[in-house]
Design an enzyme around this catalytic site. Structure first.
Site, PDB file in Angstrom:
ATOM      1  N   SER A   1      -1.704   7.883   2.697  1.00 12.27           N
ATOM      2  CA  SER A   1      -2.586   6.163   2.651  1.00 12.27           C
ATOM      3  C   SER A   1      -3.592   6.822   1.902  1.00 12.27           C
ATOM      4  CB  SER A   1      -2.676   5.528   3.991  1.00 12.27           C
ATOM      5  OG  SER A   1      -2.768   4.974   4.056  1.00 12.27           O
TER       6      SER A   1
ATOM      7  N   ASP B   1      -5.877   0.731  -0.352  1.00 12.93           N
ATOM      8  CA  ASP B   1      -6.054   1.943  -0.394  1.00 12.93           C
ATOM      9  C   ASP B   1      -4.731   2.606  -0.916  1.00 12.93           C
ATOM     10  OD1 ASP B   1      -4.128   0.534   1.190  1.00 12.93           O
ATOM     11  OD2 ASP B   1      -3.653   2.133   3.194  1.00 12.93           O
TER      12      ASP B   1
ATOM     13  N   ASP C   1      -2.377   3.557  -0.625  1.00 15.23           N
ATOM     14  CA  ASP C   1      -0.626   3.340  -1.067  1.00 15.23           C
ATOM     15  C   ASP C   1      -0.394   2.057  -0.868  1.00 15.23           C
ATOM     16  OD1 ASP C   1      -1.731   2.971   2.247  1.00 15.23           O
ATOM     17  OD2 ASP C   1       0.944   3.396   3.407  1.00 15.23           O
TER      18      ASP C   1
END
Length: 452
Positions: free
Chosen positions: A94, A237, A239
């Site tokens: 992430s 971000d 992901d």
């Protein structure tokens, strides 16, 4: 839980998170799920292919066939799982720095696993107790194409496309070289926006900016908004399950302010909202104005998902949930954070002609400070947390220990807690003036530094 933090397993790739460890997690998940087929996906990180290969091998070793989805946003994984009724092992860290990687487990309903389900997987990992497969029952793999395209269509069809198209908006999009690069700019094009991009090439080295979309990393996006006269800047971000915004003047919009604006639009009297213990007073104010109930959980998507499900099982309507970091849930759409959908819902707020700065203006009366203290060992972490507890117990303020120590003063609040994804102690503060928020954070940080 020892392994799964606030959002899966994360660590420095090839060190804390080795291929062998990734394989064990996959074997445990495959054993718990017991399904014939499991998906594997990843973000753009340089170790993603290596670790997803290990995950696929682990799943095949316990007899599960594997759908290889490749690099796709996390919410695209949720859509695929829900549509096909199969779970997924997702390799992503992430927002963490490039050297990190991690693993999230997504159920066959497209939702990250609850705390109880993760505990069952964790138990098998620690015990190394996995299903047996002989050479004739080992799983096979297949490559799946079109996952990103199907995801784009699902987002576009779930919002008021006609209203957004009619608004003739210009948007600047910064996917931060992450998984959103393969899908999200196309979402906004399909919504009729004129799209400008920066850092939109998938690249796990993250050369243009680091994966976390915090103000210090968004100078390129702010410049792009100003030079193109964009109506909104959108950043994701690594992901792409989060979205944060820059207004038409190039000014960063606090995630707590955008969450409050989205909540005010979504809520009706009697509804419930689920947020984490670092919830802003902005959200509290919205709930009080609307007549909705605010439920607080420990920080992290897993805890929020668990509480939303509990409330829905009780017959409560939960139209929105999430945190002020850009991670917003719209459970009636899907109980997962979805950066492109969050941004599309924000674009709906602009469709009547309001500017982004006007949309969030009612929630601009608070100031936030976020900081982190890195630690190098478990012993140092324990010293810092002990100092945090001593400070909290001695303070003249209302104390909440849902997750760490939150102190509510008459004119602001401060929270200290260990990060669930990085070796840091995080400190959050909020007040009606920037000076007071900084003072609250600095005073607590000084007490922690003294403990080193």
């Amino acid at each position: 839980m020892k392994l799964f933090g606030s959002s899966g397993v994360r660590g420095v790739a090839l060190d804390d998170l080795s291929p062998e460890f990734a394989m064990r997690i996959a074997k445990a998940a495959g054993t718990v799920w017991g399904t014939d087929r499991v998906a594997v996906a990843r973000d753009t990180r340089t170790t993603g292919e290596l670790l997803s290969n290990a995950v696929a091998a682990g799943l095949a070793a316990v007899g599960r066939d594997v759908d290889r989805l490749g690099v796709v946003p996390t919410p695209a994984v949720g859509r695929y799982c829900e549509e096909h009724g199969i779970p997924c092992v997702l390799v992503t860290a992430s927002h963490n720095p490039p050297q990190f990687n991690g693993i999230k487990l997504v159920g066959a309903d497209g939702v990250e696993l609850t705390v109880d389900a993760l505990s069952r997987v964790e138990e098998l990992v620690l015990e190394e107790s996995f299903a047996d497969a002989d050479p004739l029952s080992a799983g096979s793999t297949r490559e799946i194409d079109g996952v990103a395209d199907a995801y784009v269509e699902s987002v576009v069809s779930a919002v008021d496309r006609e209203a957004i198209v009619d608004a003739e908006l210009t948007v600047a999009v910064d996917p931060g070289h992450g998984a959103g690069s393969v899908a999200n700019p196309e979402v906004f094009r399909r919504l009729g926006c004129s799209v400008r991009t920066v850092n939109a090439q998938p690249d796990g080295r993250f050369p243009g900016r680091l994966p976390e979309p915090v103000p210090d990393h968004l100078d390129d996006l702010r410049r792009l908004v100003r030079t193109t006269d964009a109506d909104l800047g959108i950043a994701h971000d690594g992901d792409a399950d989060r979205a944060v915004f820059v207004d038409e003047t190039g000014t960063y919009i606090e995630g707590d302010a955008s969450l409050a604006a989205l909540a005010a639009d979504a809520l009706s009297p009697g509804d419930a909202v689920v947020s984490a213990v670092n919830a802003s007073k902005r959200l509290v104010d919205v709930c009080e104005d609307v007549g909705a109930d605010l439920e607080l959980t420990p920080i992290g998507a897993t805890h929020i998902i668990t509480r939303v499900r509990e409330l829905e099982a009780e017959g409560r309507r939960v139209p929105i949930a999430g945190e002020g970091n850009g991670g917003v849930f719209f459970p009636e759409y899907r109980l997962s954070r979805d950066g492109a959908f969050i941004a599309a819902r924000f674009l709906e707020l602009l469709a009547d002609g309001a500017t982004a700065s006007e949309v969030v203006a009612p929630y601009a009366d608070y100031h936030n400070v976020r900081s982190g203290l890195e630690y190098g060992s478990t012993a140092e972490r324990d010293r810092l947390l002990a100092a945090a507890e001593d400070y909290a117990r001695a303070a003249d303020a209302a104390l909440d220990t849902t997750d760490g120590y939150r102190l509510d003063h008459d004119d602001g609040w401060v929270l200290v807690r260990p990060s669930g994804t990085e070796p840091k102690i995080r400190v959050y503060a909020e007040a009606r003036s920037d000076d007071r928020a900084s003072e609250l954070a600095a005073d607590l940080i000084d007490a922690l530094e003294d403990a080193r």
